[in-house]
Design an enzyme around this catalytic site. Structure first.
Site, mmCIF file in Angstrom:
data_model
loop_
_atom_site.group_PDB
_atom_site.id
_atom_site.type_symbol
_atom_site.label_atom_id
_atom_site.label_comp_id
_atom_site.label_asym_id
_atom_site.label_seq_id
_atom_site.Cartn_x
_atom_site.Cartn_y
_atom_site.Cartn_z
ATOM 1 N N ARG A 91 -0.009 -10.725 12.801
ATOM 2 C CA ARG A 91 -0.408 -9.461 12.168
ATOM 3 C C ARG A 91 -1.459 -9.697 11.087
ATOM 4 N NH1 ARG A 91 5.237 -7.573 10.271
ATOM 5 N NH2 ARG A 91 4.069 -5.972 9.124
ATOM 6 N N ARG B 273 14.618 -9.592 11.519
ATOM 7 C CA ARG B 273 14.015 -8.885 12.653
ATOM 8 C C ARG B 273 13.023 -9.791 13.364
ATOM 9 N NH1 ARG B 273 11.554 -3.183 11.312
ATOM 10 N NH2 ARG B 273 9.924 -4.616 10.699
ATOM 11 N N ARG C 158 12.598 -10.870 4.606
ATOM 12 C CA ARG C 158 13.446 -9.680 4.739
ATOM 13 C C ARG C 158 14.652 -9.974 5.639
ATOM 14 N NH1 ARG C 158 10.609 -4.178 6.445
ATOM 15 N NH2 ARG C 158 9.832 -5.560 8.102
ATOM 16 N N ARG D 64 -9.655 1.356 10.109
ATOM 17 C CA ARG D 64 -9.238 -0.021 10.380
ATOM 18 C C ARG D 64 -10.388 -0.886 10.890
ATOM 19 N NH1 ARG D 64 -3.681 -0.752 10.488
ATOM 20 N NH2 ARG D 64 -2.427 1.170 10.533
ATOM 21 N N LYS E 44 0.816 -1.213 0.000
ATOM 22 C CA LYS E 44 0.000 0.000 0.000
ATOM 23 C C LYS E 44 0.851 1.266 0.000
ATOM 24 C CE LYS E 44 -2.276 -1.001 3.760
ATOM 25 N NZ LYS E 44 -1.634 -2.317 4.052
#
Length: 217
Positions: free
Chosen positions: A171, A160, A127, A88, A13
Site C-alpha cells: 500500500r 488483520r 493493530r 490520487r 488524515k
C-alpha cells in the site's frame, strides 16, 4: 477555504480532517462518501458508479471526476471544503483544477502529513482486533493489559491480513508511485504546506489549524 489533505496510508488524515472541518465549519469530502451519496440519491453518475462497485471494479476517472464535480457544486461547499483521498493521480489533479475553475473556485491549500515509512509500518502493522467483541488495540500505542488478550472480554486478539508488513508495504509503495508525485505538482503551484504527522495528535491539529488560520488572514 478549499483544502486538500494528503499523506500516505496511516498518516492520520481522517482523524485530522474531522477536527479541522469541525473548527472551520466546512464539509469533509472523500471519494467514498461522494460515491455513497450519489448512489443513494440515484443520480445518473451514481447509478454508473454502483455498477462498477457492485462488481468489485475500480470506478473510472471519468465517473469519479463527475461525482466530485456534483459534490463540490452543492450548497454546503459554498464557504469551502476539505478533500480527503482525491486527487490520487496527476490526471485527477488536472481534472480537479478544471472542476473548481468551472465552479469559480480554486484549491487554496494542500496540507501534506509527512510521516516516515518506518513509523507508518509500526503504526499500521501494530493493530490488533478482538475476535469476540471487535475491540481494537495497538501493540505500541494502545496495548492490552495482557498480550494478545482483550481487556474487555478476554477474547483472543488477531492481526488483520491487510495489516501484515507485506500488505502494508504494498500500500505504501502504491502511494509513493502514484500519489506522491502530486506533492511536486502542488509545490510548483506554491500551495503545498507540510506538517509533521509523527507528532502527538493534538499537536498536529494545532499546527494545521494555525497554518490555515495564518493563510486565511
Amino acid at each position: 477555504m478549499n483544502v486538500i489533505f494528503m499523506g500516505p496510508p496511516g498518516a492520520g488524515k481522517g482523524t485530522q480532517a474531522e477536527k479541522i472541518v469541525s473548527e472551520f465549519q466546512i464539509p469533509h469530502i472523500s471519494t467514498g462518501d461522494a460515491f455513497r451519496l450519489a448512489m443513494s440519491q440515484g443520480t445518473p453518475l451514481g447509478i454508473e458508479a454502483k455498477g462498477y462497485v457492485d462488481k468489485g471494479l475500480l470506478v473510472p476517472d471519468e465517473i469519479t471526476n463527475g461525482i466530485v464535480r456534483e459534490r463540490l457544486a452543492q450548497q454546503d461547499c459554498e464557504k469551502g471544503f476539505l478533500l480527503d483521498g482525491f486527487p490520487r493521480t496527476i490526471a485527477q489533479a488536472d481534472a480537479l483544477g478544471e472542476i473548481v475553475q468551472s465552479l469559480n473556485k480554486k484549491i487554496e491549500h494542500v496540507i501534506n502529513l509527512k510521516v516516515d515509512r518506518s513509523f507508518l509500518l509500526a503504526r499500521l502493522t501494530g493493530r490488533r482486533i478482538c475476535k469476540s467483541c471487535g475491540a481494537t488495540y495497538h501493540v505500541i500505542f494502545n496495548p492490552p493489559k495482557q498480550s494478545d488478550i482483550c481487556d474487555k472480554c478476554s477474547g483472543e486478539l488477531y492481526q488483520r491480513s491487510d495489516d501484515t508488513e507485506e500488505k502494508v508495504g504494498t500500500r505504501l509503495d502504491e502511494y509513493t508511485n502514484k500519489t506522491a508525485p502530486l506533492l511536486d505538482y502542488y509545490n510548483k503551484r506554491e500551495i503545498l504546506r507540510e506538517v509533521n504527522g509523527e507528532q502527538d495528535i493534538h499537536a498536529v491539529t494545532q499546527q494545521i489549524s494555525s497554518l490555515l488560520r495564518g493563510l486565511a488572514e
